[in-house]
Design an enzyme around this catalytic site. Structure first.
Site, PDB file in Angstrom:
ATOM      1  N   LYS A 134       0.508   3.689  -2.837  1.00 61.54           N
ATOM      2  CA  LYS A 134      -0.491   4.759  -2.908  1.00 61.54           C
ATOM      3  C   LYS A 134       0.123   6.144  -2.715  1.00 61.54           C
ATOM      4  O   LYS A 134      -0.504   7.156  -3.057  1.00 61.54           O
ATOM      5  CB  LYS A 134      -1.587   4.515  -1.873  1.00 61.54           C
ATOM      6  CG  LYS A 134      -2.380   3.232  -2.093  1.00 61.54           C
ATOM      7  CD  LYS A 134      -3.518   3.103  -1.096  1.00 61.54           C
ATOM      8  CE  LYS A 134      -4.283   1.800  -1.290  1.00 61.54           C
ATOM      9  NZ  LYS A 134      -3.716   0.673  -0.541  1.00 61.54           N
ATOM     10  N   SER A 162       0.799  -1.228   0.000  1.00 63.52           N
ATOM     11  CA  SER A 162       0.000   0.000   0.000  1.00 63.52           C
ATOM     12  C   SER A 162       0.831   1.277   0.000  1.00 63.52           C
ATOM     13  O   SER A 162       0.287   2.361  -0.249  1.00 63.52           O
ATOM     14  CB  SER A 162      -0.945   0.012   1.205  1.00 63.52           C
ATOM     15  OG  SER A 162      -2.049  -0.835   0.973  1.00 63.52           O
ATOM     16  N   SER A 204      -6.311   4.249   3.272  1.00 62.51           N
ATOM     17  CA  SER A 204      -5.608   3.341   2.354  1.00 62.51           C
ATOM     18  C   SER A 204      -6.565   2.609   1.428  1.00 62.51           C
ATOM     19  O   SER A 204      -6.439   1.405   1.182  1.00 62.51           O
ATOM     20  CB  SER A 204      -4.767   2.329   3.155  1.00 62.51           C
ATOM     21  OG  SER A 204      -3.850   1.661   2.325  1.00 62.51           O
ATOM     22  N   LYS A 218       2.539   6.488   5.118  1.00 63.05           N
ATOM     23  CA  LYS A 218       1.791   5.335   4.616  1.00 63.05           C
ATOM     24  C   LYS A 218       2.427   4.025   5.047  1.00 63.05           C
ATOM     25  O   LYS A 218       3.623   3.821   4.925  1.00 63.05           O
ATOM     26  CB  LYS A 218       1.718   5.377   3.084  1.00 63.05           C
ATOM     27  CG  LYS A 218       0.705   4.398   2.506  1.00 63.05           C
ATOM     28  CD  LYS A 218      -0.705   4.885   2.747  1.00 63.05           C
ATOM     29  CE  LYS A 218      -1.711   3.767   2.609  1.00 63.05           C
ATOM     30  NZ  LYS A 218      -1.643   2.762   3.697  1.00 63.05           N
TER      31      LYS A 218
END
EC number: 3.4.16.4
Length: 380
Positions: free
Chosen positions: A60, A57, A120, A224
């Protein structure tokens, strides 16, 4: 390459002084660890920083950065409304982390970016990609082009959200540091607006941000987390204290709790063990470069943000700065155009470079300028 060296700025002293007993996270807790001081440009810790891993993730962040770039260019507008494509919804509905987008929902770019950065959202990243670029493949192609543009030399993206893609998506800690530096440096207001929120509500559903440092590390604001079975747990984060910003990466941690602790330890170590000193002020002229074919024979070289150095504890080592550029520079040169680099060498620390910009515009030489330049060249 032409290089000019300036005099040393600080007197030589041994680098033995340390403050406290803080340590960076253990290798078994963070096999990959990277700590970048954005204010000075120095790398404070580099452990397997060029080893490829699957970011999951954390991918992202590139989708977020590309959205910021497109907003800046006018290709996206935060209040712009997209309709969630049925095929995108079929593929991503309730797949992993989600913001629970309904099929054919009308949703703004602002809502989608918040969904990506705070909860997310895999569906949010896919809907943003499809709506902005017309197809997810087109968006991913733009992600890779942007990665090359900012200097992510060892990364590739296969999806907008980092979902498993048989290894097509990979990156390195050093590249993630480059990405974070570009996002924060180019888009500080967008970064503050979208990154570091503790929760987000969409469609009457409130979800928390699982970022392990915000609210736990003073000055922290994201960025993140990521996890895959193959790569383990990772995190790209940042914090700012007293005008000094650090960016950190940990990856390959065996458990989320270990990753979270390692992330906090790395940031606290960086702030505690290193002290920052300003060597030159914002906009200082550090030297000049020779110019060919211009209405001036030289141009001043400036450091737009000043020059800082982070040093362990109370150390006061010898520091040398050297200007380097491919020269002579060719006119025309725009004011503030990056034309050179300043190499900074501090005993006991890795060398690092910061950009130097032209302090003034240099136009192309006219007839009289060319005559004068030729006369000066003859005298030399």
């Amino acid at each position: 390459m032409i290089a000019y060296a300036t005099a040393s700025i600080l007197a030589a002293q041994p680098l033995s002084a340390q403050v406290g007993s803080a340590q960076p996270p253990a290798t078994e807790d963070a096999p990959i660890a990277y700590l970048l001081d954005l204010t000075s440009g120095q790398v404070l810790l580099s452990r397997e920083a060029d080893r490829r891993f699957m970011p999951a993730s954390i991918t992202k962040v590139m989708t977020t950065f590309l959205a910021f770039e497109w907003i800046e260019e006018g290709r996206l507008v935060p209040r712009q409304v997209f309709t969630v494509d049925p095929e995108v919804w079929d593929e991503w509905n309730n797949v992993g982390s989600t913001m629970f987008l309904p099929n054919r929902a009308r949703v703004t770019v602002d809502q989608l970016i918040h969904g990506v950065t705070t909860v997310s959202a895999n569906d949010g990243a896919a809907a943003l990609a499809h709506g902005a670029a017309g197809s997810i493949d087109a968006w991913v192609s733009e992600m890779n082009a942007k990665a090359r543009e900012i200097g992510m030399r060892d990364s590739h993206f296969g999806t907008p959200n980092g979902w498993m893609d048989n290894g097509k998506t990979f990156t390195t800690a050093r590249d993630l540091g480059t990405l974070a530096a570009s996002m924060i440096g180019r888009h500080p207001s967008k970064y503050r607006h979208y990154v570091g929120r503790t929760e987000y509500t969409y469609n009457d559903i409130t979800q928390p941000n699982h970022d392990p440092i915000s609210g736990r590390v003073r000055g922290a604001d994201g960025i993140k987390t990521g996890f895959t079975n193959q790569a383990g747990y990772g995190f790209l984060g940042s914090a700012e204290r007293n005008g000094r910003r650090l960016v950190m990466v940990v990856a390959g941690s065996p458990r989320s709790s270990v990753r979270d602790r390692a992330s906090r330890e790395l940031l606290e170590w960086g702030f505690r063990e290193f002290e920052q000193k300003q060597l030159l002020g914002r906009g200082a002229i550090v030297g000049e470069a020779q110019v060919q074919g211009g209405d001036a024979g030289t141009v001043g070289l400036a450091v737009p943000g000043g020059v800082y150095v982070s040093l362990p504890g109370d150390a006061d080592p010898r520091i040398e700065m050297t200007i380097s550029y491919r020269g002579p520079l060719r006119a025309p040169i725009a004011e503030n155009e990056q034309v050179a680099e300043l190499l900074i060498q501090a005993e006991g620390m890795p060398d690092y470079r910061i950009p130097l910009h032209a302090a003034a515009e240099v136009g192309e030489a006219g007839f009289l300028d060319r005559v004068a330049n030729g006369f000066r060249g003859w005298l030399r």
